[in-house]
Design a protein around this motif. Structure first.
Motif, PDB file in Angstrom:
ATOM      1  N   TYR A 133      32.703 -24.532 -15.960  1.00  0.00           N
ATOM      2  CA  TYR A 133      32.360 -25.375 -14.807  1.00  0.00           C
ATOM      3  C   TYR A 133      33.103 -24.977 -13.539  1.00  0.00           C
ATOM      4  O   TYR A 133      32.775 -25.459 -12.452  1.00  0.00           O
ATOM      5  N   ASP A 134      34.088 -24.088 -13.658  1.00  0.00           N
ATOM      6  CA  ASP A 134      34.844 -23.664 -12.482  1.00  0.00           C
ATOM      7  C   ASP A 134      33.969 -22.913 -11.479  1.00  0.00           C
ATOM      8  O   ASP A 134      34.238 -22.936 -10.273  1.00  0.00           O
ATOM      9  N   THR A 135      32.952 -22.226 -11.980  1.00  0.00           N
ATOM     10  CA  THR A 135      32.118 -21.391 -11.103  1.00  0.00           C
ATOM     11  C   THR A 135      30.661 -21.852 -11.033  1.00  0.00           C
ATOM     12  O   THR A 135      29.835 -21.176 -10.421  1.00  0.00           O
ATOM     13  N   VAL A 136      30.347 -22.986 -11.640  1.00  0.00           N
ATOM     14  CA  VAL A 136      28.948 -23.430 -11.680  1.00  0.00           C
ATOM     15  C   VAL A 136      28.367 -23.604 -10.286  1.00  0.00           C
ATOM     16  O   VAL A 136      27.271 -23.105  -9.979  1.00  0.00           O
ATOM     17  N   GLN A 137      29.063 -24.295  -9.418  1.00  0.00           N
ATOM     18  CA  GLN A 137      28.494 -24.567  -8.090  1.00  0.00           C
ATOM     19  C   GLN A 137      28.352 -23.303  -7.259  1.00  0.00           C
ATOM     20  O   GLN A 137      27.432 -23.179  -6.457  1.00  0.00           O
ATOM     21  N   ASP A 138      29.250 -22.342  -7.454  1.00  0.00           N
ATOM     22  CA  ASP A 138      29.092 -21.057  -6.767  1.00  0.00           C
ATOM     23  C   ASP A 138      27.802 -20.368  -7.209  1.00  0.00           C
ATOM     24  O   ASP A 138      27.157 -19.670  -6.414  1.00  0.00           O
ATOM     25  N   ARG A 139      27.438 -20.570  -8.459  1.00  0.00           N
ATOM     26  CA  ARG A 139      26.281 -19.870  -9.027  1.00  0.00           C
ATOM     27  C   ARG A 139      24.979 -20.617  -8.777  1.00  0.00           C
ATOM     28  O   ARG A 139      23.945 -19.997  -8.514  1.00  0.00           O
ATOM     29  N   VAL A 140      24.979 -21.959  -8.866  1.00  0.00           N
ATOM     30  CA  VAL A 140      23.722 -22.710  -8.795  1.00  0.00           C
ATOM     31  C   VAL A 140      23.563 -23.496  -7.495  1.00  0.00           C
ATOM     32  O   VAL A 140      22.476 -24.018  -7.234  1.00  0.00           O
TER      33      VAL A 140
END
Length: 383
Positions: A302-309
């Motif tokens: 979840y650390d990078t989810v918002q960067d990706r989606v």
């Protein structure tokens, strides 16, 4: 009696969403999925309790059926038929002995079951059930069927002239115990696991015999970890209501989940049923309360989810708490989560999916998902 059949469930428009599909076989939707199980009465209790299905229909000794008992449970447009043999010399008992509790029938609603049978057999399918008309006081149903991978079969169901509870030979299944729904709506897709080098064979089967198109393909570069890999082709009919991903193993340092499945299932078979919801947070929260176990997703995912989606409507902290994954394609995003196997053999499981426009299958989640599955394999000593 109220009409609870697929007549009222489906929009009979056959709009072609995927023009590359030949679509000579009109399919209205998934009619039912039949599982052969060791104890249908207890299985029905599990699916009602844990997943929120409701009692619908029953066939057995009380309805004149002498060789089996079948309990039908329903939620939204999803119908599960849970069937158990009444004697040990029944072929159903042999299926259970070999595979454990497992999907036997993926039934598809069609406008013409005779034509569906004749068309697919003419194009190379192996017959399973010759067209047969079944009649009772509520009308008639015509069913026919063909073989597909392993011991799995497709049954074509024509029910436009029927108003009964499910099929002729079934009576309403009434019970004082009906837990509330968990919000499941319909079958999104069903995944078949096949052996080494068999993916293209079965993708071609669905293309040539049933007129499906290859919606998307994944190779071992897309679906792999440091230890295992697989390849997959997603086959779809023209209106997009029926989607069958076909998986095969790929070479890796250790045993893939597909190899583990085939080892314990003892043949190709249906690996998982993906069921759709309009509120995955509610659905998963309810299922967890009822004892359903889900794969654990590492918190670092979840650390990078918002960067990706990018921006999503849901609370990311809540998704992390529940272990729900997110992925985006050019048409929107989706949320998904996978149960652990729903029986002691590490074979069949369920996927819960909510689509917010996305038509893909969560490619961005593959790494985290397969690492989670490998962790379960390590615990089982099967990696």
């Amino acid at each position: 009696m109220a009409n609870l059949t697929g007549i009222s469930n489906y929009d009979y428009s056959l709009e072609k969403i995927f023009p590359e599909a030949e679509d000579f076989l009109p399919l209205l939707g998934t009619d039912y999925v039949e599982l052969y199980v060791g104890n249908a009465k207890q299985s029905a209790y599990f699916y009602k309790t844990a997943l929120g299905f409701q009692s619908l229909a029953y066939a057995g000794l009380e309805t004149g059926v002498r060789d089996r008992a079948s309990y039908v449970v329903q939620q939204g447009k999803i119908r599960l038929v849970l069937t158990t043999p009444l004697k040990s010399d029944n072929p159903i008992a042999e299926h259970i002995r070999r595979h454990g509790d497992a999907v036997k029938v993926i039934a598809l609603e069609v406008p013409d079951a005779v034509d569906a049978f004749e068309t697919t057999v003419r194009r190379g399918a192996q017959p399973f059930m010759e067209p047969k008309e079944e009649i009772d006081e509520f009308g008639s149903v015509i069913r026919s069927g063909i073989h597909t991978y392993g011991d799995t079969v497709h049954i074509f169901v024509e029910r436009k002239n029927y108003s009964g509870v499910f099929l002729p030979g079934y009576m309403p299944y009434t019970s004082d115990y009906n837990p509330t729904s968990t919000g499941l709506k319909f079958v999104d897709h069903m995944v078949g696991n096949v052996g080494w080098g068999e993916m293209n064979k079965w993708a071609s089967f669905y293309g040539h015999v049933m007129g499906f198109a290859n919606l998307i393909s994944f190779d071992d570069k897309d679906i792999s970890t440091a230890y295992s890999a697989l390849m997959s082709k997603v086959m779809t009919n023209g209106n997009g209501r029926i989607k069958f991903p076909i998986n095969e193993p790929a070479v890796g340092k250790k045993k893939s989940q597909i190899e583990e499945f085939i080892d314990f299932f003892e043949s190709p078979g249906c690996q998982h049923i993906a069921v759709a919801t309009d509120d995955i947070v509610f659905t998963v929260s309810e299922m967890r309360k009822r004892g359903v176990e889900f794969l654990h997703v590492p918190g670092t995912y979840y650390d990078t989810v918002q960067d990706r989606v990018g921006v999503i409507e849901e609370d990311l902290l809540k998704l992390k708490e529940l272990g729900i994954m997110v992925d985006r394609d050019e048409e929107g995003y989706l949320l998904q989560i996978f149960t652990k196997p729903v029986e002691d053999r590490p074979t069949m499981f369920f996927e819960i999916i909510q689509r917010k426009g996305a038509k893909s299958f969560g490619k961005g989640n593959f790494q985290a998902l397969f690492e989670s599955i490998e962790e379960e394999q390590r615990k089982r000593g099967t990696l």
